[in-house]
Design an enzyme around this catalytic site. Structure first.
Site, PDB file in Angstrom:
ATOM      1  CG  HIS A 141     -44.539  -2.172 -17.176  1.00 21.82           C
ATOM      2  ND1 HIS A 141     -44.954  -3.302 -16.518  1.00 21.82           N
ATOM      3  CD2 HIS A 141     -43.278  -2.436 -17.620  1.00 21.82           C
ATOM      4  CE1 HIS A 141     -43.993  -4.208 -16.563  1.00 21.82           C
ATOM      5  NE2 HIS A 141     -42.972  -3.716 -17.226  1.00 21.82           N
ATOM      6  CG  ASP A 178     -42.214  -7.865 -21.001  1.00 24.37           C
ATOM      7  OD1 ASP A 178     -41.725  -7.878 -19.851  1.00 24.37           O
ATOM      8  OD2 ASP A 178     -41.825  -7.095 -21.885  1.00 24.37           O
ATOM      9  CG  HIS A 180     -40.328  -7.000 -16.523  1.00 24.46           C
ATOM     10  ND1 HIS A 180     -39.674  -6.693 -17.690  1.00 24.46           N
ATOM     11  CD2 HIS A 180     -39.376  -7.204 -15.585  1.00 24.46           C
ATOM     12  CE1 HIS A 180     -38.361  -6.698 -17.469  1.00 24.46           C
ATOM     13  NE2 HIS A 180     -38.161  -7.008 -16.203  1.00 24.46           N
ATOM     14  CG  ASP A 266     -38.541  -8.670 -21.199  1.00 28.71           C
ATOM     15  OD1 ASP A 266     -39.359  -9.552 -21.505  1.00 28.71           O
ATOM     16  OD2 ASP A 266     -38.884  -7.571 -20.741  1.00 28.71           O
TER      17      ASP A 266
END
Length: 369
Positions: A141, A178, A180, A266
């Protein structure tokens, strides 16, 4: 015959201390102080399980280097790096948007970047066939001038830039699974045709407005950014469908010289920060598909860099399954959480098919898949 697989880790990764929080929020008001979802346990317990089952003894254990500031500056601005350093040397604090720096976190973050760089070096120099870097803090991120979502420095983006500079690579594939979207990695290469970024992530999730199908890159990078938003509940069969229908055919046209994996566990069925219900077995199967691509195009050169994953009990089993696939070694560990206990999706849903069709239609002009 087993692969020669490196495992890269350092005790300091577990000492990065963001303090008290709750999931991804600061405490206060009606949020009672607890621990952030991103805490040492899910990562430390990966290493513990590798040791408990004995697989760690069959891997090549390599210590990560400390990245230099100039290496971090491959992507991040000097002002941002100095901000992280100042927070680390004083009281700590937020380096952006929920990117908490604790006392001493700057040095740990340098070693996290260094773990990704070390993995690339060992693979490119032929010392190992592939590598898993259990890095922390995570990175995908983090943007050039701001930390976001637990990420301080963008480990995998810097590792890719290192590979370009040191080994003169012209075709690097970054796959990010991931749950996200990896907004920071996307921005690092949005106008770059030498790095193909493909992200499989839960649709309409985090960061808000990020990872849309129509975000395909600009200028020289047009077509080299591929977002695959997946509906909640996609599961093993859905992820494998996405890999077969999108990732493999695009990779076959791109012909990568090196593959980097942002390995966020995740998307697992027990994760508090995602709703994708992937099993440990599913992660192993996904890794096997990625290895097929690596073996076909780049002599098996594959580097996995740990990102998210917040179920301290289940992330270790997901990561073990990935490393089993990388190494070709069966640790003979049965997943105690899934066997016969849960009804899992067994067919590709119409919603998923529609999502994949959107991606394919968007990419037709670039990759003819």
């Amino acid at each position: 015959m087993s692969q020669k697989t490196a495992f890269i880790c350092d005790e300091s990764y577990f000492w990065h201390n963001p303090g008290n929080g709750a999931l991804g929020h600061l405490p206060g008001g009606y949020i009672e102080p607890y621990i952030y979802a991103e805490n040492p346990e899910s990562k430390r317990r990966v290493k513990n399980l590798l040791e408990r089952c004995g697989l760690i003894n069959k891997l090549k254990l390599i210590s990560p280097k400390d990245a230099t500031q100039s290496e971090v500056e491959y992507y991040h601005t000097t002002n941002y790096i100095e901000k992280v350093k100042e927070l680390s040397n004083t009281t700590g604090g937020d380096a952006g948007k929920s990117a908490i720096v604790g006392r001493g976190s700057y040095e740990i973050a340098l070693k996290s970047v260094g773990g990704a760089i070390t993995a690339v070096d060992k693979v490119m120099q032929g010392e190992v066939d592939n590598a898993y870097a259990l890095t922390r803090p995570p990175g995908h991120h983090a943007e050039s001038d701001i930390g976001i979502g637990f990420c301080i420095f963008n480990n995998i983006a810097i590792a890719a830039l290192h590979a370009k500079r040191v080994y003169n690579l012209k075709r690097i594939l970054i796959l990010d699974w991931d749950v996200h979207h990896g907004n920071g990695t996307e921005k690092a290469f949005y106008s770059d045709s030498e790095v193909l970024y493909i992200s499989l992530h839960q649709e309409n999730y985090y960061p808000a407005g990020s990872g849309l199908v129509e975000h395909t890159g600009v200028d020289n990078g047009l077509g080299y950014n591929v977002n695959v938003p997946l509906p909640a509940g996609t599961g093993d069969v859905g992820y494998i469908y996405a890999l077969e229908k999108v990732v493999k055919p695009i990779a076959d046209r791109f012909k990568p010289e090196l593959i980097l994996l942002s390995a966020g566990q995740d998307a697992s069925m027990f994760d508090p920060m995602g709703r994708m219900i992937v099993t440990a077995k599913g992660y192993g199967e996904m890794t096997s598909i990625l290895m097929e691509i690596a073996n076909k195009h780049c002599n098996g050169r594959l580097v996995a860099v740990h990102e998210g994953g917040y179920s301290a009990s289940y992330v270790p089993f997901c990561t073990l399954s990935i490393i089993e696939s990388l190494s070709g070694i069966d640790a003979e560990v049965v997943d105690p959480f899934v066997q016969g206990n849960h009804e899992l999706p067994s067919v590709v849903t119409n919603d998923l098919k529609k999502s994949i069709e959107r991606v394919i239609n968007t990419q037709l002009n670039y990759w003819n898949i």
